[in-house]
Design an enzyme around this catalytic site. Structure first.
Site, PDB file in Angstrom:
ATOM      1  N   GLY A  19      42.499  44.962 -12.528  1.00 33.57           N
ATOM      2  CA  GLY A  19      43.369  43.965 -13.133  1.00 33.57           C
ATOM      3  C   GLY A  19      43.431  44.103 -14.642  1.00 33.57           C
ATOM      4  N   HIS A  20      43.429  45.343 -15.148  1.00 32.19           N
ATOM      5  CA  HIS A  20      43.305  45.566 -16.594  1.00 32.19           C
ATOM      6  C   HIS A  20      44.545  45.167 -17.386  1.00 32.19           C
ATOM      7  CE1 HIS A  20      45.666  49.117 -15.573  1.00 32.19           C
ATOM      8  NE2 HIS A  20      45.870  49.320 -16.865  1.00 32.19           N
ATOM      9  N   ARG A  21      45.659  44.940 -16.707  1.00 29.34           N
ATOM     10  CA  ARG A  21      46.868  44.556 -17.440  1.00 29.34           C
ATOM     11  C   ARG A  21      47.021  43.044 -17.565  1.00 29.34           C
ATOM     12  NH1 ARG A  21      50.712  48.893 -14.459  1.00 29.34           N
ATOM     13  NH2 ARG A  21      50.232  50.715 -15.766  1.00 29.34           N
ATOM     14  N   MET A  23      45.682  39.086 -18.502  1.00 29.90           N
ATOM     15  CA  MET A  23      45.091  38.531 -19.724  1.00 29.90           C
ATOM     16  C   MET A  23      43.585  38.784 -19.777  1.00 29.90           C
ATOM     17  SD  MET A  23      45.140  34.622 -21.171  1.00 29.90           S
ATOM     18  CE  MET A  23      44.449  33.919 -19.673  1.00 29.90           C
ATOM     19  N   VAL A  24      42.882  38.518 -18.678  1.00 31.65           N
ATOM     20  CA  VAL A  24      41.429  38.688 -18.665  1.00 31.65           C
ATOM     21  C   VAL A  24      41.052  40.163 -18.679  1.00 31.65           C
ATOM     22  CG1 VAL A  24      39.321  38.330 -17.323  1.00 31.65           C
ATOM     23  CG2 VAL A  24      40.997  36.492 -17.524  1.00 31.65           C
ATOM     24  N   SER A 115      37.045  30.872 -10.798  1.00 33.63           N
ATOM     25  CA  SER A 115      37.793  29.899 -11.586  1.00 33.63           C
ATOM     26  C   SER A 115      37.139  28.535 -11.411  1.00 33.63           C
ATOM     27  CB  SER A 115      39.238  29.836 -11.090  1.00 33.63           C
ATOM     28  OG  SER A 115      39.860  28.642 -11.508  1.00 33.63           O
ATOM     29  N   SER A 116      37.258  27.690 -12.424  1.00 36.55           N
ATOM     30  CA  SER A 116      36.635  26.370 -12.335  1.00 36.55           C
ATOM     31  C   SER A 116      37.275  25.496 -11.266  1.00 36.55           C
ATOM     32  CB  SER A 116      36.706  25.665 -13.697  1.00 36.55           C
ATOM     33  OG  SER A 116      38.045  25.553 -14.126  1.00 36.55           O
ATOM     34  N   CYS A 117      38.428  25.911 -10.710  1.00 43.67           N
ATOM     35  CA  CYS A 117      39.054  25.115  -9.644  1.00 43.67           C
ATOM     36  C   CYS A 117      38.281  25.204  -8.327  1.00 43.67           C
ATOM     37  CB  CYS A 117      40.497  25.538  -9.435  1.00 43.67           C
ATOM     38  SG  CYS A 117      40.701  27.126  -8.622  1.00 43.67           S
ATOM     39  N   TYR A 144      43.902  28.801  -3.756  1.00 47.29           N
ATOM     40  CA  TYR A 144      43.281  29.724  -4.709  1.00 47.29           C
ATOM     41  C   TYR A 144      41.769  29.493  -4.755  1.00 47.29           C
ATOM     42  CZ  TYR A 144      42.532  32.091  -9.225  1.00 47.29           C
ATOM     43  OH  TYR A 144      42.082  32.914 -10.235  1.00 47.29           O
ATOM     44  N   LYS A 148      38.555  32.090  -3.960  1.00 50.43           N
ATOM     45  CA  LYS A 148      37.530  32.391  -4.960  1.00 50.43           C
ATOM     46  C   LYS A 148      36.128  32.031  -4.458  1.00 50.43           C
ATOM     47  CE  LYS A 148      39.875  34.310  -8.206  1.00 50.43           C
ATOM     48  NZ  LYS A 148      39.589  35.701  -8.597  1.00 50.43           N
ATOM     49  N   ASN A 173      39.251  26.945 -18.032  1.00 52.63           N
ATOM     50  CA  ASN A 173      40.657  27.288 -18.249  1.00 52.63           C
ATOM     51  C   ASN A 173      40.774  28.294 -19.388  1.00 52.63           C
ATOM     52  OD1 ASN A 173      42.047  25.407 -16.384  1.00 52.63           O
ATOM     53  ND2 ASN A 173      41.040  23.865 -17.633  1.00 52.63           N
ATOM     54  N   HIS A 187      50.083  28.324 -16.630  1.00 55.44           N
ATOM     55  CA  HIS A 187      49.150  27.215 -16.761  1.00 55.44           C
ATOM     56  C   HIS A 187      49.590  26.303 -17.912  1.00 55.44           C
ATOM     57  CE1 HIS A 187      46.541  30.038 -14.453  1.00 55.44           C
ATOM     58  NE2 HIS A 187      46.172  28.906 -13.881  1.00 55.44           N
ATOM     59  N   ARG A 217      40.691  18.626 -20.166  1.00 60.23           N
ATOM     60  CA  ARG A 217      40.525  20.030 -19.802  1.00 60.23           C
ATOM     61  C   ARG A 217      39.725  20.770 -20.878  1.00 60.23           C
ATOM     62  NH1 ARG A 217      41.858  18.170 -15.822  1.00 60.23           N
ATOM     63  NH2 ARG A 217      43.499  18.747 -14.334  1.00 60.23           N
TER      64      ARG A 217
END
Length: 316
Positions: A19-21, A23-24, A115-117, A144, A148, A173, A187, A217
């Site tokens: 997933g290098h493209r 944001m993370v 993810s925190s969700c 989601y 996770k 987030n 988001h 948040r």
């Protein structure tokens, strides 16, 4: 087996950033470029991580020693609520394919990103790691979240059954350069930033914000996350996941006001209370990571300013 009594040395290691493209992933690549390691990437046109055979073949051919699993199908409340099957299926398939192929290929260390969700809608605040699976999830993003949670447990299962050094990190987030500014799937922070930018250009007198503005948040600048992930690769080797965040939160109203100041939009904020608020508060307990010696460096005003600059640059 990795010697877990010593820091895990990244020097000379071949590290696959899945997933290098995104944001993370792109932030992780930026951070790893300061380490003496070989960075391995594969775009979607080369490797579809939803394809089990192709993923296994990639691992067999390239033999990475370390994996950072940052690939995922992501989106905000609207996207999660609109495409529940896609969010559950795609994320389940990506993580099972990558984690399974990593084990079979003898990967020495894997870091899975959640993810925190994943936490219950009414989890205690700030949310400790052991709040996982203690209550019902937030309905608007449960698909989601379920995927996770399964990823965390799969890493734990490989650790328990085979002694694999697979770890999981749960960021709060995230925002920063490379964020998704598409209003249909983004988001809250990038969505508000784009709306404020467009309202300013249009000379609008007001800006609509979903919900009441009262939910709280926590926001973590993505380059801070990348630094934390490198720290965890070196120093963390335990079952279960570890929270990564700032330990501070703001209301959506406060966030909107900060973004408007940053963008230079001087109109009125109008809150549409007919739209869903989501979880009332989502602040992570980051005491476990802080005790290990890592803390976030980027303040929210500083991070929002950097993100807005990156957004404007992307429009040129």
């Amino acid at each position: 087996m990795t010697d877990r009594s010593m820091p895990f040395d990244l020097a000379g290691k071949r590290i696959f950033v899945a997933g290098h493209r995104g944001m993370v992933g792109s932030a992780v690549v930026r951070r790893l470029q300061t380490e003496d390691c070989e960075i391995l990437t594969a775009g979607r046109e080369v490797l579809d991580l939803r394809d089990q055979a192709a993923t296994k073949a990639f691992f067999d051919r390239n033999r990475p020693e370390v994996v950072v699993l940052a690939a995922a199908k992501v989106g905000g409340i609207l996207a999660n609520d609109t495409y529940p099957a896609d969010f559950l299926y795609d994320n389940l398939v990506i993580e099972t394919n990558v984690i399974g192929a990593a084990f079979q290929a003898g990967v020495r260390k894997l870091l899975f990103l959640g993810s925190s969700c994943i936490y219950p809608k009414f989890a205690p605040q700030p949310i400790p790691e052991d709040a996982l699976l203690t209550g019902a999830l937030e309905p608007t993003n449960e698909w989601y979240a379920l995927a996770k949670i399964a990823g965390i447990k799969l890493c734990d299962a490989y650790r328990k059954q085979y002694g694999a050094d697979f770890i999981s990190a749960m960021p709060s987030n995230l925002y920063g350069p490379g964020d998704n500014f598409d209003l249909r799937t983004s988001h809250v922070l990038p969505a508000l930033m784009r709306k404020a930018h467009e309202a300013k250009l249009a000379g609008a007198r007001s800006l609509e914000v979903w919900g009441t503005g009262t939910p709280r948040r926590e926001f973590l600048y993505v380059d801070d996350l990348a630094d934390a992930l490198v720290f965890l690769l070196k120093h963390y080797s335990e079952p279960g996941h570890i929270n990564v965040g700032t330990g501070e939160d703001v209301t959506i109203r406060e966030l909107a006001e900060l973004i408007c100041r940053t963008v230079g939009f001087e109109g009125e904020l109008v809150f549409d209370s007919s739209k869903p608020d989501g979880t009332p508060r989502k602040l992570m307990d980051v005491g476990k990571l802080s005790a290990m010696g890592w803390r976030a460096r980027t303040s929210l005003p500083e991070g929002v300013a950097k993100t807005y600059q990156a957004f404007k640059d992307s429009l040129r």
